[in-house]
Design a protein around this motif. Structure first.
Motif, PDB file in Angstrom:
ATOM      1  N   PRO A  23       0.643  -1.144   0.085  1.00 47.42           N
ATOM      2  CA  PRO A  23      -0.016  -0.439   0.238  1.00 47.42           C
ATOM      3  C   PRO A  23       0.743   1.092  -0.437  1.00 47.42           C
ATOM      4  CG  PRO A  23      -0.866  -1.324   1.774  1.00 47.42           C
ATOM      5  CD  PRO A  23       0.667  -2.278   1.320  1.00 47.42           C
ATOM      6  N   PHE A  24       2.015   1.398   0.634  1.00 47.78           N
ATOM      7  CA  PHE A  24       2.560   2.463   0.515  1.00 47.78           C
ATOM      8  C   PHE A  24       3.222   2.252  -0.539  1.00 47.78           C
ATOM      9  CE2 PHE A  24       6.428   4.051   1.514  1.00 47.78           C
ATOM     10  CZ  PHE A  24       6.514   5.446   1.700  1.00 47.78           C
ATOM     11  N   ILE A  25       3.963   1.539  -0.984  1.00 42.53           N
ATOM     12  CA  ILE A  25       4.199   1.685  -2.564  1.00 42.53           C
ATOM     13  C   ILE A  25       3.057   2.255  -3.907  1.00 42.53           C
ATOM     14  CG2 ILE A  25       5.408   0.743  -4.323  1.00 42.53           C
ATOM     15  CD1 ILE A  25       6.371  -1.172  -2.747  1.00 42.53           C
ATOM     16  N   PHE A  26       2.567   1.890  -3.561  1.00 39.33           N
ATOM     17  CA  PHE A  26       1.134   2.149  -4.441  1.00 39.33           C
ATOM     18  C   PHE A  26       0.188   3.320  -4.497  1.00 39.33           C
ATOM     19  CE2 PHE A  26      -1.031  -2.818  -4.544  1.00 39.33           C
ATOM     20  CZ  PHE A  26       0.330  -2.489  -5.837  1.00 39.33           C
ATOM     21  N   VAL A  27       0.532   4.210  -2.578  1.00 38.94           N
ATOM     22  CA  VAL A  27       0.619   5.575  -3.274  1.00 38.94           C
ATOM     23  C   VAL A  27       1.978   6.404  -3.196  1.00 38.94           C
ATOM     24  CG1 VAL A  27       0.406   6.940  -0.464  1.00 38.94           C
ATOM     25  CG2 VAL A  27      -0.933   4.806  -0.622  1.00 38.94           C
ATOM     26  N   VAL A  28       3.053   6.387  -3.090  1.00 36.58           N
ATOM     27  CA  VAL A  28       4.304   7.187  -3.729  1.00 36.58           C
ATOM     28  C   VAL A  28       4.112   6.153  -5.318  1.00 36.58           C
ATOM     29  CG1 VAL A  28       6.694   7.171  -3.803  1.00 36.58           C
ATOM     30  CG2 VAL A  28       5.506   6.348  -1.669  1.00 36.58           C
ATOM     31  N   ILE A  29       3.746   5.710  -5.645  1.00 36.43           N
ATOM     32  CA  ILE A  29       3.553   5.616  -7.045  1.00 36.43           C
ATOM     33  C   ILE A  29       2.622   6.332  -8.101  1.00 36.43           C
ATOM     34  CG2 ILE A  29       2.919   3.877  -8.934  1.00 36.43           C
ATOM     35  CD1 ILE A  29       4.376   1.635  -7.725  1.00 36.43           C
ATOM     36  N   SER A  30       1.537   6.789  -7.067  1.00 34.99           N
ATOM     37  CA  SER A  30       0.414   6.744  -7.659  1.00 34.99           C
ATOM     38  C   SER A  30       0.623   8.479  -7.657  1.00 34.99           C
ATOM     39  CB  SER A  30      -0.833   6.623  -7.221  1.00 34.99           C
ATOM     40  OG  SER A  30      -1.969   7.307  -7.243  1.00 34.99           O
ATOM     41  N   LEU A  31       0.751   8.989  -6.940  1.00 39.05           N
ATOM     42  CA  LEU A  31       1.394  10.818  -6.151  1.00 39.05           C
ATOM     43  C   LEU A  31       2.392  10.870  -7.642  1.00 39.05           C
ATOM     44  CD1 LEU A  31       1.374  10.822  -2.162  1.00 39.05           C
ATOM     45  CD2 LEU A  31      -0.569  11.001  -4.095  1.00 39.05           C
ATOM     46  N   ALA A  32       3.446  10.622  -7.465  1.00 39.98           N
ATOM     47  CA  ALA A  32       4.616  10.617  -8.104  1.00 39.98           C
ATOM     48  C   ALA A  32       4.476  10.627  -9.337  1.00 39.98           C
ATOM     49  CB  ALA A  32       5.957   9.541  -7.963  1.00 39.98           C
ATOM     50  N   GLY A  33       3.753   9.378 -10.189  1.00 37.09           N
ATOM     51  CA  GLY A  33       2.975   9.287 -11.292  1.00 37.09           C
ATOM     52  C   GLY A  33       2.222  10.237 -12.057  1.00 37.09           C
ATOM     53  N   ILE A  35       2.065  13.152 -10.811  1.00 39.14           N
ATOM     54  CA  ILE A  35       2.407  14.976 -10.908  1.00 39.14           C
ATOM     55  C   ILE A  35       3.154  14.576 -12.388  1.00 39.14           C
ATOM     56  CG2 ILE A  35       4.449  15.937  -9.810  1.00 39.14           C
ATOM     57  CD1 ILE A  35       3.716  15.191  -7.105  1.00 39.14           C
ATOM     58  N   GLY A  36       4.247  13.847 -12.813  1.00 34.94           N
ATOM     59  CA  GLY A  36       5.539  13.102 -13.599  1.00 34.94           C
ATOM     60  C   GLY A  36       4.648  13.556 -14.842  1.00 34.94           C
ATOM     61  N   ASN A  37       3.740  11.827 -15.050  1.00 35.38           N
ATOM     62  CA  ASN A  37       2.421  12.387 -16.090  1.00 35.38           C
ATOM     63  C   ASN A  37       1.372  13.761 -16.606  1.00 35.38           C
ATOM     64  OD1 ASN A  37       2.521   9.360 -17.746  1.00 35.38           O
ATOM     65  ND2 ASN A  37       2.471   8.886 -14.979  1.00 35.38           N
ATOM     66  N   GLY A  38       0.992  14.418 -15.150  1.00 33.63           N
ATOM     67  CA  GLY A  38       0.625  15.614 -15.023  1.00 33.63           C
ATOM     68  C   GLY A  38       1.496  16.305 -16.306  1.00 33.63           C
ATOM     69  N   LEU A  39       2.237  16.297 -16.106  1.00 35.73           N
ATOM     70  CA  LEU A  39       3.412  17.627 -15.968  1.00 35.73           C
ATOM     71  C   LEU A  39       3.857  17.317 -17.570  1.00 35.73           C
ATOM     72  CD1 LEU A  39       6.203  18.282 -13.259  1.00 35.73           C
ATOM     73  CD2 LEU A  39       4.509  19.982 -14.155  1.00 35.73           C
ATOM     74  N   VAL A  40       3.780  15.634 -17.937  1.00 30.18           N
ATOM     75  CA  VAL A  40       3.956  15.546 -19.580  1.00 30.18           C
ATOM     76  C   VAL A  40       2.831  15.673 -20.395  1.00 30.18           C
ATOM     77  CG1 VAL A  40       4.079  13.703 -20.756  1.00 30.18           C
ATOM     78  CG2 VAL A  40       5.784  13.379 -19.276  1.00 30.18           C
ATOM     79  N   ILE A  41       1.882  15.374 -19.407  1.00 22.91           N
ATOM     80  CA  ILE A  41       0.370  15.926 -20.960  1.00 22.91           C
ATOM     81  C   ILE A  41       0.486  17.776 -20.698  1.00 22.91           C
ATOM     82  CG2 ILE A  41      -2.636  15.981 -20.377  1.00 22.91           C
ATOM     83  CD1 ILE A  41      -1.684  13.723 -19.323  1.00 22.91           C
ATOM     84  N   PHE A  42       0.673  18.222 -19.375  1.00 15.88           N
ATOM     85  CA  PHE A  42       0.316  19.507 -19.818  1.00 15.88           C
ATOM     86  C   PHE A  42       1.068  19.961 -21.004  1.00 15.88           C
ATOM     87  CE2 PHE A  42       2.106  24.006 -18.433  1.00 15.88           C
ATOM     88  CZ  PHE A  42       0.266  24.621 -18.527  1.00 15.88           C
ATOM     89  N   CYS A  43       2.879  19.935 -20.560  1.00 11.66           N
ATOM     90  CA  CYS A  43       3.761  20.273 -21.676  1.00 11.66           C
ATOM     91  C   CYS A  43       3.602  20.123 -23.264  1.00 11.66           C
ATOM     92  CB  CYS A  43       4.903  19.731 -21.089  1.00 11.66           C
ATOM     93  SG  CYS A  43       5.676  20.741 -19.423  1.00 11.66           S
ATOM     94  N   VAL A  63      -1.796  10.090 -20.025  1.00  3.43           N
ATOM     95  CA  VAL A  63      -3.125   9.495 -20.480  1.00  3.43           C
ATOM     96  C   VAL A  63      -3.446   8.041 -19.832  1.00  3.43           C
ATOM     97  CG1 VAL A  63      -5.677  10.110 -20.966  1.00  3.43           C
ATOM     98  CG2 VAL A  63      -3.663  11.638 -22.133  1.00  3.43           C
ATOM     99  N   ILE A  64      -2.728   7.115 -20.441  1.00  2.90           N
ATOM    100  CA  ILE A  64      -3.296   5.800 -19.891  1.00  2.90           C
ATOM    101  C   ILE A  64      -2.910   5.996 -18.703  1.00  2.90           C
ATOM    102  CG2 ILE A  64      -2.975   3.328 -20.283  1.00  2.90           C
ATOM    103  CD1 ILE A  64      -3.052   3.757 -23.232  1.00  2.90           C
ATOM    104  N   ASP A  65      -2.180   6.127 -18.368  1.00  4.80           N
ATOM    105  CA  ASP A  65      -1.753   6.213 -17.025  1.00  4.80           C
ATOM    106  C   ASP A  65      -1.645   7.550 -15.897  1.00  4.80           C
ATOM    107  OD1 ASP A  65       0.867   3.789 -18.342  1.00  4.80           O
ATOM    108  OD2 ASP A  65       2.593   5.099 -18.449  1.00  4.80           O
ATOM    109  N   LEU A  66      -1.875   7.909 -16.214  1.00  5.83           N
ATOM    110  CA  LEU A  66      -2.599   8.593 -15.383  1.00  5.83           C
ATOM    111  C   LEU A  66      -4.032   8.177 -15.538  1.00  5.83           C
ATOM    112  CD1 LEU A  66      -2.407  12.219 -14.187  1.00  5.83           C
ATOM    113  CD2 LEU A  66      -4.275  12.472 -16.341  1.00  5.83           C
ATOM    114  N   PHE A  67      -4.992   7.658 -15.673  1.00  4.58           N
ATOM    115  CA  PHE A  67      -6.438   6.996 -15.616  1.00  4.58           C
ATOM    116  C   PHE A  67      -6.057   5.885 -14.431  1.00  4.58           C
ATOM    117  CE2 PHE A  67      -7.727   9.774 -19.146  1.00  4.58           C
ATOM    118  CZ  PHE A  67      -9.374  10.318 -18.306  1.00  4.58           C
ATOM    119  N   PHE A  68      -5.202   4.813 -14.525  1.00  2.00           N
ATOM    120  CA  PHE A  68      -4.941   3.968 -14.226  1.00  2.00           C
ATOM    121  C   PHE A  68      -4.457   4.293 -12.840  1.00  2.00           C
ATOM    122  CE2 PHE A  68      -0.688   2.300 -12.472  1.00  2.00           C
ATOM    123  CZ  PHE A  68      -1.744   0.230 -11.686  1.00  2.00           C
ATOM    124  N   LEU A  69      -3.029   5.259 -12.674  1.00  3.52           N
ATOM    125  CA  LEU A  69      -2.945   5.712 -11.707  1.00  3.52           C
ATOM    126  C   LEU A  69      -3.924   6.629 -10.910  1.00  3.52           C
ATOM    127  CD1 LEU A  69       0.443   7.863 -12.402  1.00  3.52           C
ATOM    128  CD2 LEU A  69       0.275   4.971 -11.100  1.00  3.52           C
TER     129      LEU A  69
END
Length: 374
Positions: A23-33, A35-43, A63-69
């Motif tokens: 669960p801890f790893i999932f939360v870290v992956i979700s938050l960091a992912g 942010i990272g994918n959000g910046l990618v989409i915006f740029c 976008v696919i990664d974002l919906f999964f996260l």
């Protein structure tokens, strides 16, 4: 072994991994992912110089990664609290986007590889077909194909109630509820999942990128002196990106499918699962989820144009964004600096260019025509 179980008779290491570490790893992956994918989409949507054909596939991947996260924290909650209070709709969303991300990521990489392979082998004839509109159409097909391949999860994912003790207390879990007459389907589905989610995509990626490597090493193109350094740096970046694509995809998914294959063999032999294998299974799940976290770094942060636009975004503030949108990037890898100059005794061969490196064959032909006329 069901990850949602809270059986205290299980070994402490297994309970710790399933109830706390994962669960801890999932939360870290979700938050960091996110942010990272959000910046990618915006740029990719905001900056004009990033609106290229290869970046359409990167946008689809983000976008696919974002919906999964978005659904991953819900799964982390169930892992930790052994309960699912979010209802059937979110249960289908979390499980469905999990498998859509699995198939969508793999087949988007295949589409990216095929696009670059086409640019290498057919650089002239593919110019009319390699457009952003065509890339968007391919991405749409990939998404629809991913939903078709993952239909099993969308259909059978639901909330199931289990009685905890003799007091009648029940806990709810989001899982695949397969009817009794279809219990043998999980063997077929596991083989299907491995074939279409890993084996075929990986084979296609390896074929396309190995072909790109071969053509880059055997082409006879000659570059102008003022673009020699740019061409060498571009080729090096292509090699780095190619290796990163294959290595990250392989490292993230190979352990998971290896464990799944081992579990499949044990099911076919009617053998029980060992605790060690169950622990490895849980860790392999966390590792394959990390692929959605690594994707933004592998496919975008390696690119020089993306890094420069990201620096504009953070260093210069919102007032400079319009300048970033309207101005072209100052990178040396532009249409005006990298031009093909083959010797007359050589025939034009295919060459590779990444998103920020193009070969202006049309301009070269015009220049040669003008010189002849003079």
């Amino acid at each position: 072994m069901d990850y949602s179980t809270n059986d205290t008779s299980l070994p402490p290491v297994y309970l710790f991994i399933t109830s706390n570490l994962n669960p801890f790893i999932f939360v870290v992956i979700s938050l960091a992912g996110l942010i990272g994918n959000g910046l990618v989409i915006f740029c990719l949507l905001y900056f004009t110089n990033l609106k290229t054909v290869p970046n359409v596939y990167i946008l689809n991947l983000a976008v696919i990664d974002l919906f999964f996260l978005l659904g991953l924290p819900l799964m982390a909650y169930q892992y930790h609290f052994h309960d699912w209070p979010f209802g059937v709709v979110l249960c289908k969303f979390a499980n469905g986007m999990d498998v859509v991300n699995q198939y969508g990521s793999a087949w988007t990489l295949v589409a990216m590889s095929a696009d670059r392979f086409t640019a290498v082998v057919y650089p002239l004839s593919s110019m009319q077909r390699r457009t952003r509109s065509c890339a968007r159409m391919v991405c749409t097909v990939v998404v629809v194909w991913s939903f078709v391949l993952g239909a099993f999860n969308w259909i059978f994912a639901t909330v199931v109630s289990f009685q905890v003790d003799d007091s009648g207390k029940e806990e709810q879990f989001c899982m695949l509820d397969i009817p009794a007459n279809l219990t043998s389907m999980h063997i077929i589905y596991s083989a299907f999942n491995f074939t279409f989610g890993f084996a075929i995509p990986l084979a296609a990626i390896l074929f396309f990128y190995m072909s790109i490597f071969y053509i880059m090493q055997t082409n006879d193109f000659y570059f102008r002196s003022n673009a020699k350094t740019a061409a060498q740096r571009a080729s090096k970046r292509v090699a780095v990106l190619t290796i990163a694509v294959i290595v990250v995809f392989f490292i993230c998914w190979m352990p998971y499918y290896t464990v799944q294959f081992k579990l499949l063999l044990q099911d076919m032999r009617n053998e029980g699962y060992t605790i060690s294998l169950s622990v490895i299974q849980q860790l392999s799940i966390a590792l394959c989820y990390m692929n959605s976290l690594f994707n933004p770094f592998v496919y975008t942060f390696i690119g020089e144009n993306f890094r420069k636009n990201l620096a504009k975004l953070f260093c210069y503030g919102a007032r400079n964004l319009n300048r970033g949108r309207s101005g072209r990037d100052s990178s040396s890898y532009t249409r005006s600096t990298v031009k093909l100059q083959p010797l007359k005794r050589h025939k034009t061969k295919a060459t590779y260019y990444p998103s920020d490196v193009t070969i202006d064959v049309a301009n070269e032909r015009n220049n040669n025509t003008a010189t002849t006329a003079t």
